[in-house]
Motif scaffolding. Sequence first.
Motif, PDB file in Angstrom:
ATOM      1  N   THR A  71      25.110 -43.243 -45.274  1.00 45.96           N
ATOM      2  CA  THR A  71      25.621 -41.876 -45.171  1.00 45.96           C
ATOM      3  C   THR A  71      25.309 -41.312 -43.797  1.00 45.96           C
ATOM      4  O   THR A  71      24.630 -41.950 -42.984  1.00 45.96           O
ATOM      5  N   SER A  72      25.852 -40.124 -43.533  1.00 48.41           N
ATOM      6  CA  SER A  72      25.699 -39.454 -42.246  1.00 48.41           C
ATOM      7  C   SER A  72      25.181 -38.035 -42.477  1.00 48.41           C
ATOM      8  O   SER A  72      25.592 -37.374 -43.431  1.00 48.41           O
ATOM      9  N   PHE A  73      24.291 -37.608 -41.582  1.00 43.74           N
ATOM     10  CA  PHE A  73      23.810 -36.216 -41.618  1.00 43.74           C
ATOM     11  C   PHE A  73      24.360 -35.408 -40.455  1.00 43.74           C
ATOM     12  O   PHE A  73      23.761 -34.414 -40.040  1.00 43.74           O
ATOM     13  N   ALA A 109      28.352 -31.264 -39.828  1.00 42.08           N
ATOM     14  CA  ALA A 109      29.457 -30.798 -40.667  1.00 42.08           C
ATOM     15  C   ALA A 109      29.586 -31.546 -41.988  1.00 42.08           C
ATOM     16  O   ALA A 109      30.418 -31.189 -42.822  1.00 42.08           O
ATOM     17  N   LYS A 110      28.784 -32.578 -42.211  1.00 38.27           N
ATOM     18  CA  LYS A 110      28.856 -33.301 -43.491  1.00 38.27           C
ATOM     19  C   LYS A 110      28.224 -32.426 -44.581  1.00 38.27           C
ATOM     20  O   LYS A 110      27.420 -31.533 -44.273  1.00 38.27           O
ATOM     21  N   PRO A 111      28.521 -32.722 -45.857  1.00 37.93           N
ATOM     22  CA  PRO A 111      27.956 -31.879 -46.926  1.00 37.93           C
ATOM     23  C   PRO A 111      26.432 -31.738 -46.827  1.00 37.93           C
ATOM     24  O   PRO A 111      25.903 -30.640 -47.011  1.00 37.93           O
ATOM     25  N   GLY A 133      25.260 -41.894 -38.767  1.00 40.79           N
ATOM     26  CA  GLY A 133      26.006 -42.644 -39.781  1.00 40.79           C
ATOM     27  C   GLY A 133      26.674 -43.890 -39.232  1.00 40.79           C
ATOM     28  O   GLY A 133      26.871 -44.868 -39.962  1.00 40.79           O
ATOM     29  N   THR A 134      27.023 -43.862 -37.965  1.00 40.84           N
ATOM     30  CA  THR A 134      27.635 -45.041 -37.343  1.00 40.84           C
ATOM     31  C   THR A 134      26.603 -46.158 -37.228  1.00 40.84           C
ATOM     32  O   THR A 134      26.879 -47.317 -37.568  1.00 40.84           O
ATOM     33  N   ASP A 135      25.400 -45.810 -36.770  1.00 40.40           N
ATOM     34  CA  ASP A 135      24.325 -46.812 -36.715  1.00 40.40           C
ATOM     35  C   ASP A 135      24.002 -47.333 -38.112  1.00 40.40           C
ATOM     36  O   ASP A 135      23.682 -48.510 -38.279  1.00 40.40           O
TER      37      ASP A 135
HETATM   38  C1  LIG Z   1      31.112 -39.066 -40.159  1.00 39.03           C
HETATM   39  C2  LIG Z   1      31.530 -40.418 -40.566  1.00 39.03           C
HETATM   40  C3  LIG Z   1      30.908 -41.575 -40.071  1.00 39.03           C
HETATM   41  C4  LIG Z   1      29.935 -41.587 -38.919  1.00 39.03           C
HETATM   42  O1  LIG Z   1      28.853 -40.757 -39.006  1.00 39.03           O
HETATM   43  P1  LIG Z   1      28.111 -40.250 -37.677  1.00 39.03           P
HETATM   44  O2  LIG Z   1      26.819 -39.716 -38.214  1.00 39.03           O
HETATM   45  O3  LIG Z   1      28.959 -39.207 -37.053  1.00 39.03           O
HETATM   46  O4  LIG Z   1      27.885 -41.420 -36.796  1.00 39.03           O
HETATM   47  C5  LIG Z   1      31.296 -42.798 -40.586  1.00 39.03           C
HETATM   48  N1  LIG Z   1      32.252 -42.892 -41.519  1.00 39.03           N
HETATM   49  C6  LIG Z   1      32.887 -41.809 -42.001  1.00 39.03           C
HETATM   50  C7  LIG Z   1      33.935 -41.991 -43.044  1.00 39.03           C
HETATM   51  C8  LIG Z   1      32.560 -40.538 -41.538  1.00 39.03           C
HETATM   52  O5  LIG Z   1      33.214 -39.469 -42.013  1.00 39.03           O
END
Ligand SMILES: *Cc1c(COP(=O)(O)O)cnc(C)c1O
Length: 382
Positions: free
Chosen positions: A189-191, A194-196, A62-64
Motif C-alpha cells: 500500500t501507499s501512504f 491523498a490516499k485514504p 508505495g512504488t518501492d
Molecule cells: C499511488 C499508487 C501507487 C504508488 O504509490 P506511491 O506511494 O505514490 O509511490 C502504486 N499503485 C497505485 C495503483 C497507486 O494508486
Amino acid sequence: MADSIAFIDLQAQRAQLGTTIDTAIARVLAHGRYILGPEVGELEAALSSRTDNCHVVSCANGTDALQLSLRAFGAAPGDAIFVPAFTFAATAEVVCLVGATPVFVDIDPATYNISADSLKAAIAATRQDGTLRPAGIIPVDLFGQPADYDAVEAIARDNGLWVLEDAAQSFGAALGTRKCGTFGDAATTSFFPAKPLGAYGDGGAIFTADAELAGKLRSLRVHGHGQDKYDNVEIGTNSRLDTLQAAILLEKLKLFDAELDSRDRIAARYTELLSDIVETPLIMQGASSVWAQYTIRTRQRDELRQALNSAGIPTAIYYPRPLSRQSAYTAFPVAPGGVPASDAAAAEVLSLPMHPYLDETQQDRVIDAIRAHILSLRQTGS
Ligand SMILES: *Cc1c(COP(=O)(O)O)cnc(C)c1O
C-alpha cells in the motif's frame, strides 16, 4: 460564486486531528530516533492487527513497496508479469525496473479492475509465444475496491504464478471476510498524502503472511543487511518509512474507521442522487470500497468536467490513457484483443470530490451541478 470545493480536503482532517499530530511530532523530536524509531514498529504492529496479523514491512513509498516485493520474489529479465492497463504508472514501472516485462491486461468495464478473461488470454498467448516466462500477476484494487481475487487467485494457481496485490488505493477495504492487504503472496500500500490513509509525505508498506519473505524485505529496505547494517547479504536499497511519518500515521489511524464510514455514507448519497443520469460505481457483491476515488462515467465527460470546473467543483481523470498507450510503455505486450475496456474507461471516467469531511451542502453542490448540466444537454438534444 460560492467558494471552490476541495477535491480532497486535508486541512479539514487536520482540524479534526486537533493538536494530536503536533504532540506526536514533538515526541519524535524529543527522542530523536528519526530512522526506524519506535513509532515505525508501532505502526507496523497496528497495520498488522488490521490485516489478519500479516507481517508488515513499512518502506519509503508505495512504488518501492511494489519494487521491493518483486525483488523479494526474484522477478528477473525474461519474466512476464501481468498488470492491468488501466492503473497508475507505478504498477508497471516497477516491473521494468527489475528487468522483467509487463504484459498489459484489460479491465472489467464494470469494476475497472483486471479482467479474468483478458488475463487468461494474455497468459495463454505469452506461453504460446514462448519468448517470456509467465511469472506473476499484479492486480490493482482500483479506486478503493478489491480486484476479483477469487478469479485471479484461481488463475494464478492453475498457472503456477505468484500474485502481488497493489492495494495502494484500497487499504481498509475487504472482499467478504478477507481484507485488502491480505490477498496473494504479498500486498502493498501507499501512504501518499491523498490516499485514504495518507501521511504528510511519502510512505508505503508491504504485507505478507510469509515470515521468510518478510525477513528478506526487511533486509532489502536497509541495503540488504544480514547480521547488521555492515553485513550485506543481498543487494538492497534505502527504503525506510520515516519515524515522523509513522508517528503521524498512528494518529491518523485513530480516525480511520470513522473516516471510512463517512466516505461510505457520502458515496451512497452520490450514488442515490446521481445513478439515474450518469453511470455510478459498481461495487462487487460482498466487497467494500474505501472510495479512494468516487468515479462516475459518461459520454459527455469532457463537457461535464468543464461545466463543473466553472462552478468551482474540481474533478480528476484517473486515468486519461491506458498505460499500454503511454509512450514509455508502447513496446510491451498487450493481451490478445487489446484493451478496449481500458480505452473506453479512459475516455469516459470522471472522479468527483471525495473525502470524509465533504458535508451535505458541498455534496449537494456537486450533485446539483452534475444534474443541471446533464439535464440541459438532454433538453438541447445533444
Ligand atoms: C499511488 C499508487 C501507487 C504508488 O504509490 P506511491 O506511494 O505514490 O509511490 C502504486 N499503485 C497505485 C495503483 C497507486 O494508486
